[in-house]
Design an enzyme around this catalytic site. Structure first.
Site, mmCIF file in Angstrom:
data_model
loop_
_atom_site.group_PDB
_atom_site.id
_atom_site.type_symbol
_atom_site.label_atom_id
_atom_site.label_comp_id
_atom_site.label_asym_id
_atom_site.label_seq_id
_atom_site.Cartn_x
_atom_site.Cartn_y
_atom_site.Cartn_z
ATOM 1 N N GLY A 37 0.837 -1.173 0.100
ATOM 2 C CA GLY A 37 -0.049 0.085 0.118
ATOM 3 C C GLY A 37 0.885 1.292 -0.150
ATOM 4 O O GLY A 37 0.271 2.347 0.286
ATOM 5 N N GLY A 38 2.100 1.094 -0.393
ATOM 6 C CA GLY A 38 2.867 2.550 -0.478
ATOM 7 C C GLY A 38 2.425 3.349 -1.596
ATOM 8 O O GLY A 38 1.722 2.933 -2.428
ATOM 9 N N ASN A 46 4.949 -3.841 -8.281
ATOM 10 C CA ASN A 46 5.415 -4.651 -7.122
ATOM 11 C C ASN A 46 5.809 -5.906 -7.415
ATOM 12 O O ASN A 46 6.611 -6.528 -6.614
ATOM 13 C CB ASN A 46 4.236 -4.687 -5.939
ATOM 14 C CG ASN A 46 4.283 -3.529 -5.223
ATOM 15 O OD1 ASN A 46 3.887 -3.618 -4.050
ATOM 16 N ND2 ASN A 46 4.274 -2.391 -5.441
ATOM 17 N N ASN A 105 1.862 -9.038 -0.325
ATOM 18 C CA ASN A 105 2.934 -8.156 0.296
ATOM 19 C C ASN A 105 2.320 -7.045 1.162
ATOM 20 O O ASN A 105 1.480 -6.364 0.575
ATOM 21 C CB ASN A 105 3.764 -7.620 -0.598
ATOM 22 C CG ASN A 105 4.948 -6.726 0.036
ATOM 23 O OD1 ASN A 105 5.062 -5.791 -0.505
ATOM 24 N ND2 ASN A 105 5.635 -7.186 0.857
ATOM 25 N N ARG A 185 6.963 5.470 -9.451
ATOM 26 C CA ARG A 185 6.110 5.367 -8.300
ATOM 27 C C ARG A 185 5.728 6.882 -7.941
ATOM 28 O O ARG A 185 4.593 7.144 -7.423
ATOM 29 C CB ARG A 185 6.494 4.676 -7.210
ATOM 30 C CG ARG A 185 6.884 3.411 -7.507
ATOM 31 C CD ARG A 185 7.271 2.333 -6.029
ATOM 32 N NE ARG A 185 6.322 2.649 -5.007
ATOM 33 C CZ ARG A 185 5.842 1.839 -4.184
ATOM 34 N NH1 ARG A 185 6.368 0.504 -4.416
ATOM 35 N NH2 ARG A 185 4.905 2.104 -3.342
ATOM 36 N N HIS A 266 11.503 -4.838 3.626
ATOM 37 C CA HIS A 266 10.006 -5.041 3.568
ATOM 38 C C HIS A 266 9.580 -5.669 2.022
ATOM 39 O O HIS A 266 8.527 -6.075 2.038
ATOM 40 C CB HIS A 266 9.169 -3.776 3.787
ATOM 41 C CG HIS A 266 7.790 -4.038 3.992
ATOM 42 N ND1 HIS A 266 7.111 -4.782 4.696
ATOM 43 C CD2 HIS A 266 6.882 -3.256 3.029
ATOM 44 C CE1 HIS A 266 5.973 -4.496 4.755
ATOM 45 N NE2 HIS A 266 5.660 -3.533 3.827
ATOM 46 N N TRP A 267 10.360 -5.289 1.094
ATOM 47 C CA TRP A 267 9.929 -5.666 -0.196
ATOM 48 C C TRP A 267 10.672 -7.019 -0.697
ATOM 49 O O TRP A 267 11.257 -6.980 -1.738
ATOM 50 C CB TRP A 267 10.340 -4.504 -1.130
ATOM 51 C CG TRP A 267 9.560 -3.891 -2.211
ATOM 52 C CD1 TRP A 267 8.100 -4.519 -2.316
ATOM 53 C CD2 TRP A 267 9.646 -3.280 -3.049
ATOM 54 N NE1 TRP A 267 7.619 -4.034 -3.396
ATOM 55 C CE2 TRP A 267 8.329 -3.033 -4.066
ATOM 56 C CE3 TRP A 267 10.758 -2.305 -3.507
ATOM 57 C CZ2 TRP A 267 8.345 -2.053 -5.083
ATOM 58 C CZ3 TRP A 267 10.682 -1.596 -4.921
ATOM 59 C CH2 TRP A 267 9.376 -1.497 -5.438
#
Length: 287
Positions: A37-38, A46, A105, A185, A266-267
């Site tokens: 959700g970034g 993603n 994710n 992004r 995190h990714w």
């Protein structure tokens, strides 16, 4: 970003009152990839490093979740995870898919886990990477989560904010993130509908506490009754969602394996793509 030569197609379907855009590649058992959700996130951005590998064995479906990409930009902020889960379940219904493997994710992991609770018949196996909603009301937000939630606050979105979030909090090795990733992004994060109604933000108002509790799976008694085979993959250096959440899920879910990836943020599906693709393929392909 590209899909590494996967034969990908994209189209939009109506799900309730919303349009959901999705890309698709490959054939076989359905696997749905749910993104985080970034700011500026989308399905293909993603999972750009994963679709081709998974599409060799599976029918891979990659939606832009509500609030992101080319999908409708509205989310029910009183129950965000439940609303996302309903949208993904509705997408499967619209595509005539009885059940699918779900890979999620962060925000997408929370949506996948909520769908497994709300409509267990729609889910076969789960792969969750640093999912949201794991112990989120039991400690203060991480710096990474604070950065994510504050992106549209103050003086609004900026390329510098976006670059800091991605390089400082999404990955372990900032040098692996090219300028093209930041540019893509950032452009997506400026969508006027998103700026006016950010899909991921701090709950507020008189119902904020109730919303927060709905967003914490460790307070939901159904968590211990999720019967789906589950693989949790968590980056040991995750600065957005604490790696301790992986152990918490493994202890509470009856059929949950846990893999902690060293020197990974995190990714994980992007930063450790080869490892992730091997783990995911083996787990989903096992009888």
């Amino acid at each position: 970003m590209t899909i590494d030569n996967a034969a990908e197609t994209g189209r939009t379907v109506r799900v309730g009152a919303r349009d959901i855009f999705y890309s698709e590649a490959g054939a076989g058992d359905a696997v749905v990839l749910l993104h985080g959700g970034g700011p500026g996130a989308s399905g293909m951005s993603n999972y750009a490093r994963n679709v081709a590998a998974l599409a060799r064995r599976f029918r891979v479906i990659v939606p832009d979740m509500p609030g992101y990409g080319r999908s409708t930009k509205h989310i029910d902020q009183s129950d965000p995870f439940g609303d996302l889960a309903a949208a993904i379940g509705g997408l499967l219904d619209a595509l005539g898919i009885g059940s699918a493997h779900l890979i999620g994710n962060s925000y997408g992991g929370a949506a996948a886990l909520r769908l497994a609770m709300d409509r267990p018949e729609k889910v076969r196996k789960l792969i969750l990477m640093g999912p949201g909603g794991v112990g989120t009301t039991r400690s203060l937000p991480t710096k990474g989560l604070q950065s994510l939630l504050s992106y549209y606050d103050g003086d609004g979105p900026s390329r510098a904010k976006l670059a800091e979030f991605v390089r400082e909090y999404l990955v372990y090795d900032a040098g692996d993130v090219g300028e093209d990733v930041i540019d893509e992004r950032y452009r997506a994060s400026l969508d006027p509908d998103v700026v006016a109604d950010p899909p991921l933000r701090r709950p507020s108002g008189p119902s904020a506490l109730r919303t927060l509790w709905r967003m914490d799976f460790t307070r939901d008694p159904r968590l211990s009754r999720v019967q789906h085979p589950t693989l949790v993959i968590w980056g040991a250096e995750d600065k957005v969602n604490r790696p301790a959440g992986g152990r918490m899920l493994a202890e509470r879910m009856p059929h949950c394996d846990l893999y902690l990836a060293a020197e990974t943020g995190h990714w994980v599906q992007w930063e450790r793509a080869e490892l992730f693709n091997e783990l995911a393929g083996a787990f989903l392909g096992a009888v």
